[in-house]
Design a protein around this motif. Structure first.
Motif, PDB file in Angstrom:
ATOM      1  N   VAL A  12      22.682  34.267  88.018  1.00 43.01           N
ATOM      2  CA  VAL A  12      22.319  35.558  87.451  1.00 43.01           C
ATOM      3  C   VAL A  12      22.151  36.553  88.586  1.00 43.01           C
ATOM      4  N   ALA A  13      22.379  37.840  88.296  1.00 49.76           N
ATOM      5  CA  ALA A  13      22.321  38.868  89.334  1.00 49.76           C
ATOM      6  C   ALA A  13      21.478  40.047  88.875  1.00 49.76           C
ATOM      7  N   ARG A  14      20.932  40.714  89.875  1.00 47.97           N
ATOM      8  CA  ARG A  14      20.084  41.873  89.624  1.00 47.97           C
ATOM      9  C   ARG A  14      20.501  42.987  90.572  1.00 47.97           C
ATOM     10  N   PHE A  15      20.463  44.222  90.068  1.00 49.42           N
ATOM     11  CA  PHE A  15      20.779  45.366  90.904  1.00 49.42           C
ATOM     12  C   PHE A  15      19.508  45.871  91.554  1.00 49.42           C
ATOM     13  N   GLY A  16      19.581  46.113  92.860  1.00 47.91           N
ATOM     14  CA  GLY A  16      18.430  46.611  93.602  1.00 47.91           C
ATOM     15  C   GLY A  16      18.872  47.567  94.677  1.00 47.91           C
ATOM     16  N   GLY A  37      17.722  31.451  82.972  1.00 47.99           N
ATOM     17  CA  GLY A  37      18.712  32.525  83.040  1.00 47.99           C
ATOM     18  C   GLY A  37      18.559  33.505  81.890  1.00 47.99           C
ATOM     19  N   LEU A  38      18.365  32.998  80.679  1.00 50.00           N
ATOM     20  CA  LEU A  38      18.171  33.876  79.511  1.00 50.00           C
ATOM     21  C   LEU A  38      16.916  34.730  79.656  1.00 50.00           C
ATOM     22  N   ARG A  39      15.853  34.146  80.187  1.00 55.95           N
ATOM     23  CA  ARG A  39      14.620  34.924  80.372  1.00 55.95           C
ATOM     24  C   ARG A  39      14.812  36.018  81.420  1.00 55.95           C
ATOM     25  N   LEU A  40      15.572  35.730  82.471  1.00 57.55           N
ATOM     26  CA  LEU A  40      15.858  36.760  83.473  1.00 57.55           C
ATOM     27  C   LEU A  40      16.761  37.849  82.884  1.00 57.55           C
ATOM     28  N   ILE A  41      17.759  37.454  82.096  1.00 60.56           N
ATOM     29  CA  ILE A  41      18.635  38.426  81.435  1.00 60.56           C
ATOM     30  C   ILE A  41      17.808  39.343  80.531  1.00 60.56           C
ATOM     31  N   GLY A  42      16.805  38.790  79.855  1.00 61.35           N
ATOM     32  CA  GLY A  42      15.913  39.583  79.022  1.00 61.35           C
ATOM     33  C   GLY A  42      15.116  40.613  79.811  1.00 61.35           C
ATOM     34  N   ARG A  43      15.063  40.449  81.125  1.00 58.73           N
ATOM     35  CA  ARG A  43      14.352  41.381  82.016  1.00 58.73           C
ATOM     36  C   ARG A  43      15.319  42.314  82.747  1.00 58.73           C
ATOM     37  N   VAL A  48      26.136  35.977  85.644  1.00 60.06           N
ATOM     38  CA  VAL A  48      27.377  35.795  86.391  1.00 60.06           C
ATOM     39  C   VAL A  48      28.101  34.594  85.792  1.00 60.06           C
ATOM     40  N   SER A  49      27.378  33.475  85.666  1.00 57.71           N
ATOM     41  CA  SER A  49      27.986  32.273  85.111  1.00 57.71           C
ATOM     42  C   SER A  49      26.909  31.318  84.616  1.00 57.71           C
ATOM     43  N   ASP A  50      27.180  30.647  83.515  1.00 61.74           N
ATOM     44  CA  ASP A  50      26.245  29.657  82.994  1.00 61.74           C
ATOM     45  C   ASP A  50      26.820  28.259  83.141  1.00 61.74           C
ATOM     46  N   ILE A  81      26.070  28.966  71.632  1.00 59.43           N
ATOM     47  CA  ILE A  81      26.641  29.738  72.731  1.00 59.43           C
ATOM     48  C   ILE A  81      26.604  31.206  72.322  1.00 59.43           C
ATOM     49  N   VAL A  82      26.024  32.043  73.184  1.00 59.01           N
ATOM     50  CA  VAL A  82      25.913  33.463  72.876  1.00 59.01           C
ATOM     51  C   VAL A  82      26.574  34.288  73.983  1.00 59.01           C
ATOM     52  N   SER A  83      27.066  35.459  73.596  1.00 58.50           N
ATOM     53  CA  SER A  83      27.655  36.387  74.557  1.00 58.50           C
ATOM     54  C   SER A  83      26.574  37.314  75.085  1.00 58.50           C
ATOM     55  N   VAL A  84      26.608  37.578  76.380  1.00 61.22           N
ATOM     56  CA  VAL A  84      25.625  38.467  77.012  1.00 61.22           C
ATOM     57  C   VAL A  84      26.346  39.377  78.003  1.00 61.22           C
ATOM     58  N   GLU A  85      25.641  40.424  78.442  1.00 64.86           N
ATOM     59  CA  GLU A  85      26.188  41.330  79.437  1.00 64.86           C
ATOM     60  C   GLU A  85      26.324  40.586  80.762  1.00 64.86           C
ATOM     61  N   THR A  86      27.451  40.805  81.431  1.00 64.49           N
ATOM     62  CA  THR A  86      27.732  40.019  82.626  1.00 64.49           C
ATOM     63  C   THR A  86      28.030  40.887  83.843  1.00 64.49           C
ATOM     64  N   ARG A  87      28.029  40.221  84.959  1.00 61.03           N
ATOM     65  CA  ARG A  87      28.475  40.767  86.238  1.00 61.03           C
ATOM     66  C   ARG A  87      29.583  39.832  86.681  1.00 61.03           C
ATOM     67  N   LEU A  88      30.796  40.352  86.871  1.00 60.41           N
ATOM     68  CA  LEU A  88      31.960  39.525  87.161  1.00 60.41           C
ATOM     69  C   LEU A  88      31.817  38.741  88.464  1.00 60.41           C
ATOM     70  N   ILE A  89      31.382  39.422  89.520  1.00 60.34           N
ATOM     71  CA  ILE A  89      31.219  38.807  90.837  1.00 60.34           C
ATOM     72  C   ILE A  89      29.916  39.316  91.431  1.00 60.34           C
TER      73      ILE A  89
END
Length: 142
Positions: A12-16, A37-43, A48-50, A81-89
């Motif tokens: 998982v990735a975060r913008f800073g 990962g899901l809990r971090l995505i919720g924040r 990036v990849s599961d 399996i659920v779709s979520v917003e992603t970061r390609l790389i």
């Protein structure tokens, strides 16, 4: 640039202030990687990849992406399996070993090498309610 076989990891990735930075959550099946990962995505983090992550080194940094077959999807245990917003790389800057037990309060710093790049590694019980906060705190120390 070299590429290895996919690692058993959720990333998982975060913008800073330094741009996008990723954390690889490591552990066997059922360790809690996807749940954390899901809990971090919720924040506000991005997937990036599961479960499996492809990594490669370039100019002394490690990068991650999803295998094409699973891109954009994460397992929500008991839901499917659920779709979520992603970061390609994303550039990986931290690794977390998901462990099923309490960890030392003040452990010695550890690293793990991927494709010749040493990354900080810390152990964490991903089931703890504070686990997402601990990942955030660890990322802030870098």
């Amino acid at each position: 640039m070299t590429q290895i076989q996919p690692l058993h990891a959720t990333t998982v990735a975060r913008f800073g202030p330094d741009g996008w930075r990723a954390v690889m959550l490591l552990g066997p099946s059922g360790a809690g990687k996807s749940d954390l990962g899901l809990r971090l995505i919720g924040r506000g983090w991005r997937l990036v990849s599961d479960d499996y992550t492809r990594v490669w080194a370039s100019q002394g940094a490690l990068y991650a992406t999803a295998p094409v077959q699973i891109a954009g999807r994460i397992e929500a245990r008991g839901v499917g399996i659920v779709s979520v917003e992603t970061r390609l790389i994303a550039r990986v800057v931290l690794t977390v070993a998901c462990v099923p037990e309490a960890v030392e309060r003040l452990p010695e710093p550890q690293t793990r090498r991927f494709e010749g790049v040493d990354l900080p590694l810390f152990a964490l019980d991903p089931r703890l309610p504070s686990a997402p906060d601990m990942v955030d705190a660890a990322l802030l120390t870098l």
